[in-house]
Design a protein around this motif. Structure first.
Motif, PDB file in Angstrom:
ATOM      1  N   THR A  74     -12.211  -8.301  -8.188  1.00 31.56           N
ATOM      2  CA  THR A  74     -11.591  -7.046  -7.764  1.00 31.56           C
ATOM      3  C   THR A  74     -10.130  -7.313  -7.421  1.00 31.56           C
ATOM      4  N   LEU A  75      -9.233  -6.498  -7.950  1.00 31.45           N
ATOM      5  CA  LEU A  75      -7.810  -6.569  -7.636  1.00 31.45           C
ATOM      6  C   LEU A  75      -7.376  -5.225  -7.084  1.00 31.45           C
ATOM      7  N   GLY A  76      -6.464  -5.266  -6.104  1.00 33.42           N
ATOM      8  CA  GLY A  76      -6.005  -4.023  -5.499  1.00 33.42           C
ATOM      9  C   GLY A  76      -4.572  -4.106  -5.037  1.00 33.42           C
ATOM     10  N   ALA A  77      -3.950  -2.943  -4.924  1.00 34.55           N
ATOM     11  CA  ALA A  77      -2.600  -2.829  -4.377  1.00 34.55           C
ATOM     12  C   ALA A  77      -2.554  -1.570  -3.534  1.00 34.55           C
ATOM     13  N   VAL A  78      -2.110  -1.707  -2.284  1.00 25.96           N
ATOM     14  CA  VAL A  78      -2.064  -0.581  -1.355  1.00 25.96           C
ATOM     15  C   VAL A  78      -0.657  -0.480  -0.787  1.00 25.96           C
TER      16      VAL A  78
ATOM     17  N   ILE B 134       5.075   3.346   7.056  1.00 25.72           N
ATOM     18  CA  ILE B 134       5.066   3.479   8.513  1.00 25.72           C
ATOM     19  C   ILE B 134       6.295   4.300   8.897  1.00 25.72           C
ATOM     20  N   PRO B 135       6.105   5.598   9.229  1.00 20.82           N
ATOM     21  CA  PRO B 135       7.248   6.478   9.500  1.00 20.82           C
ATOM     22  C   PRO B 135       8.122   5.956  10.632  1.00 20.82           C
ATOM     23  N   ALA B 136       9.363   6.455  10.640  1.00 23.63           N
ATOM     24  CA  ALA B 136      10.377   5.987  11.584  1.00 23.63           C
ATOM     25  C   ALA B 136       9.919   6.173  13.025  1.00 23.63           C
ATOM     26  N   LEU B 137      10.156   5.154  13.843  1.00 23.09           N
ATOM     27  CA  LEU B 137       9.843   5.172  15.258  1.00 23.09           C
ATOM     28  C   LEU B 137      11.116   4.874  16.032  1.00 23.09           C
ATOM     29  N   SER B 138      11.473   5.786  16.927  1.00 24.13           N
ATOM     30  CA  SER B 138      12.708   5.637  17.685  1.00 24.13           C
ATOM     31  C   SER B 138      13.874   5.482  16.709  1.00 24.13           C
ATOM     32  N   ARG B 139      14.656   4.402  16.835  1.00 28.86           N
ATOM     33  CA  ARG B 139      15.795   4.203  15.950  1.00 28.86           C
ATOM     34  C   ARG B 139      15.471   3.248  14.798  1.00 28.86           C
ATOM     35  N   VAL B 140      14.206   2.861  14.680  1.00 31.26           N
ATOM     36  CA  VAL B 140      13.822   1.943  13.623  1.00 31.26           C
ATOM     37  C   VAL B 140      13.584   2.725  12.344  1.00 31.26           C
ATOM     38  N   GLU B 141      14.120   2.233  11.231  1.00 28.67           N
ATOM     39  CA  GLU B 141      13.938   2.923   9.967  1.00 28.67           C
ATOM     40  C   GLU B 141      12.477   2.852   9.517  1.00 28.67           C
ATOM     41  N   THR B 142      12.091   3.780   8.654  1.00 30.97           N
ATOM     42  CA  THR B 142      10.746   3.789   8.106  1.00 30.97           C
ATOM     43  C   THR B 142      10.464   2.477   7.387  1.00 30.97           C
ATOM     44  N   GLN B 143       9.305   1.879   7.679  1.00 36.17           N
ATOM     45  CA  GLN B 143       8.937   0.605   7.086  1.00 36.17           C
ATOM     46  C   GLN B 143       8.007   0.821   5.898  1.00 36.17           C
ATOM     47  N   HIS B 144       8.220   0.063   4.835  1.00 36.16           N
ATOM     48  CA  HIS B 144       7.417   0.169   3.624  1.00 36.16           C
ATOM     49  C   HIS B 144       6.825  -1.211   3.329  1.00 36.16           C
ATOM     50  N   VAL B 145       5.505  -1.232   3.132  1.00 33.22           N
ATOM     51  CA  VAL B 145       4.791  -2.488   2.910  1.00 33.22           C
ATOM     52  C   VAL B 145       3.843  -2.306   1.730  1.00 33.22           C
ATOM     53  N   LEU B 146       3.739  -3.329   0.888  1.00 31.74           N
ATOM     54  CA  LEU B 146       2.779  -3.338  -0.204  1.00 31.74           C
ATOM     55  C   LEU B 146       1.789  -4.467   0.048  1.00 31.74           C
ATOM     56  N   ALA B 147       0.510  -4.095   0.216  1.00 33.30           N
ATOM     57  CA  ALA B 147      -0.547  -5.090   0.399  1.00 33.30           C
ATOM     58  C   ALA B 147      -1.202  -5.376  -0.948  1.00 33.30           C
ATOM     59  N   VAL B 148      -1.175  -6.633  -1.352  1.00 33.70           N
ATOM     60  CA  VAL B 148      -1.781  -7.062  -2.618  1.00 33.70           C
ATOM     61  C   VAL B 148      -3.100  -7.764  -2.294  1.00 33.70           C
ATOM     62  N   VAL B 149      -4.187  -7.294  -2.910  1.00 31.02           N
ATOM     63  CA  VAL B 149      -5.535  -7.753  -2.573  1.00 31.02           C
ATOM     64  C   VAL B 149      -6.202  -8.350  -3.805  1.00 31.02           C
ATOM     65  N   ALA B 150      -6.908  -9.470  -3.605  1.00 31.90           N
ATOM     66  CA  ALA B 150      -7.704 -10.082  -4.671  1.00 31.90           C
ATOM     67  C   ALA B 150      -9.014 -10.565  -4.069  1.00 31.90           C
ATOM     68  N   GLY B 151     -10.105 -10.297  -4.775  1.00 33.81           N
ATOM     69  CA  GLY B 151     -11.409 -10.719  -4.287  1.00 33.81           C
ATOM     70  C   GLY B 151     -12.330 -11.114  -5.418  1.00 33.81           C
ATOM     71  N   VAL B 152     -13.286 -11.970  -5.107  1.00 32.07           N
ATOM     72  CA  VAL B 152     -14.265 -12.408  -6.095  1.00 32.07           C
ATOM     73  C   VAL B 152     -15.636 -12.437  -5.431  1.00 32.07           C
ATOM     74  N   GLN B 153     -16.659 -12.090  -6.207  1.00 35.06           N
ATOM     75  CA  GLN B 153     -18.024 -12.077  -5.700  1.00 35.06           C
ATOM     76  C   GLN B 153     -18.889 -12.984  -6.557  1.00 35.06           C
ATOM     77  N   ALA B 154     -19.679 -13.835  -5.909  1.00 37.33           N
ATOM     78  CA  ALA B 154     -20.610 -14.722  -6.595  1.00 37.33           C
ATOM     79  C   ALA B 154     -21.953 -14.622  -5.897  1.00 37.33           C
ATOM     80  N   GLY B 155     -22.869 -13.868  -6.486  1.00 39.10           N
ATOM     81  CA  GLY B 155     -24.157 -13.647  -5.836  1.00 39.10           C
ATOM     82  C   GLY B 155     -23.965 -12.900  -4.529  1.00 39.10           C
TER      83      GLY B 155
END
Length: 348
Positions: free
Chosen positions: A264-268, A272-293
């Protein structure tokens, strides 16, 4: 001659500032950790997921957030759930143990939670699960790594002990949560609320753990659908979306998972909208998984797309799950209408 401070104090100051900015935590508010593999840690997200994916299973999760900073925030979680083998297959139980630790400031928070879920079929294709969670928590701060001003000489040498009064006893609290999952064999909608009683986590002053509300869902499109019995071959893609709000912090997530068993491969994408004077944060989570039995192994990495989130170093997350699901027995129960659809959410 200006006073020189040891590198620890500088790193500690930077680490605290970064955590406050990125997490949106105010001085009087605490926050929950969030995971980049929400389906591997689904009991953390919603107690109604207990018993929905496996007959029984156990998952160990490790998350190292902001690893480039001294005192990075590390979370370790152990979760287990069991669908009870009683007539109707309505009941499931779960256990959730979570520890958060920040090495730089000696901060530790431990939670142990008991979960219960009730499953029922609404129609032939539509099912509902409702869940409850009660957790006991303990939060403390250790002082072994602290250096105070009265320990620092003019030449920068550190002597001790400090005359500071270190009278911060551990804080114990009870947290209550609930949730529901409406699902079919292809799609699901999850709604959960944690910390309904908003417990106080403050050491000297009131510091509530705010109510956490989360809504998420997705739909699985099959290219190759697993057949009845022991056939397990699957090729599918699953778009997902989620919204979470806690206190003054909120997150919006959209993503896509692609499964070609056993991988299984994923990208999310996380906004994270702006808080106080901090600019909006953007993050990309890259996911990889394998199943064996009955074994699942997943890894994810948070890639910072904004300047601040990139400088802080993202997050590593590793999950290891052991699960049991009797497909032949489940097919028999399904024919007898004594079991419910398997929740189609990804496993990582």
């Amino acid at each position: 001659m200006p006073r020189r401070y040891p590198p620890f104090l500088i790193r500690l100051t930077h680490g605290l500032a970064a955590g406050l900015l990125l997490g949106g935590v105010s001085a009087a508010r605490a926050q929950d950790v969030f995971f980049s593999q929400p389906f591997a840690t689904r009991l953390h997200t919603n107690p109604a997921f207990a018993g929905l994916v496996d007959d029984y299973g156990a998952t160990l999760s490790y998350r190292n957030q902001l690893p480039t900073l001294a005192g990075s925030f590390v979370s370790t979680q152990l979760a287990g759930d069991l669908r009870l083998d009683v007539p109707g297959q309505h009941h499931a139980l779960g256990l959730l143990l979570n520890q958060d630790h920040s090495g730089g400031v000696g901060y530790t928070r431990f939670e142990a939670g008991a979960l219960y879920a009730y499953h029922t079929r609404l129609t032939e294709r539509l099912a509902l699960s409702g869940g409850l969670r009660a957790s006991y928590g303990r939060q403390r701060v250790g002082y072994d790594n602290f250096v105070f001003g009265d320990q620092i000489l003019e030449d920068g040498r550190v002597v001790g002990p400090s005359a500071e009064a270190l009278d911060f006893p551990p804080v114990n609290y009870l947290s209550l949560g609930t949730g529901a999952v409406l699902y079919t064999e292809r799609g699901w909608l999850s709604l959960a609320g944690q910390h309904l009683n908003q417990p106080n986590l403050g050491f000297r002053q009131q510091s509530q753990l705010p109510l956490l509300l989360s809504v998420s869902g997705g739909y699985k499109f099959f290219v190759v659908k697993p057949g009845p019995g022991v056939a397990t071959r699957e090729v599918s893609y699953t778009p997902v979306a989620a919204y979470t709000r806690q206190g003054g912090s909120q997150r919006v997530e959209t993503g896509l998972y692609v499964t070609a068993s056993p991988v299984t491969l994923g990208a999310v994408y996380r906004n994270i909208p702006a808080l106080s004077r901090v600019e909006t944060q953007h993050v990309l989570a890259v996911v990889a998984g394998v199943q064996a039995g009955g074994l699942r192994i997943g890894y994810s990495y948070d890639v910072g797309l904004s300047r601040l989130s990139a400088d802080l170093g993202g997050a590593h997350e590793l999950t290891l799950a052991l699960r049991a699901f009797d497909r032949l027995e489940n097919a028999y129960r399904r024919l007898k209408r004594r079991v419910y659809p398997t929740a189609p959410c990804p496993a990582f």
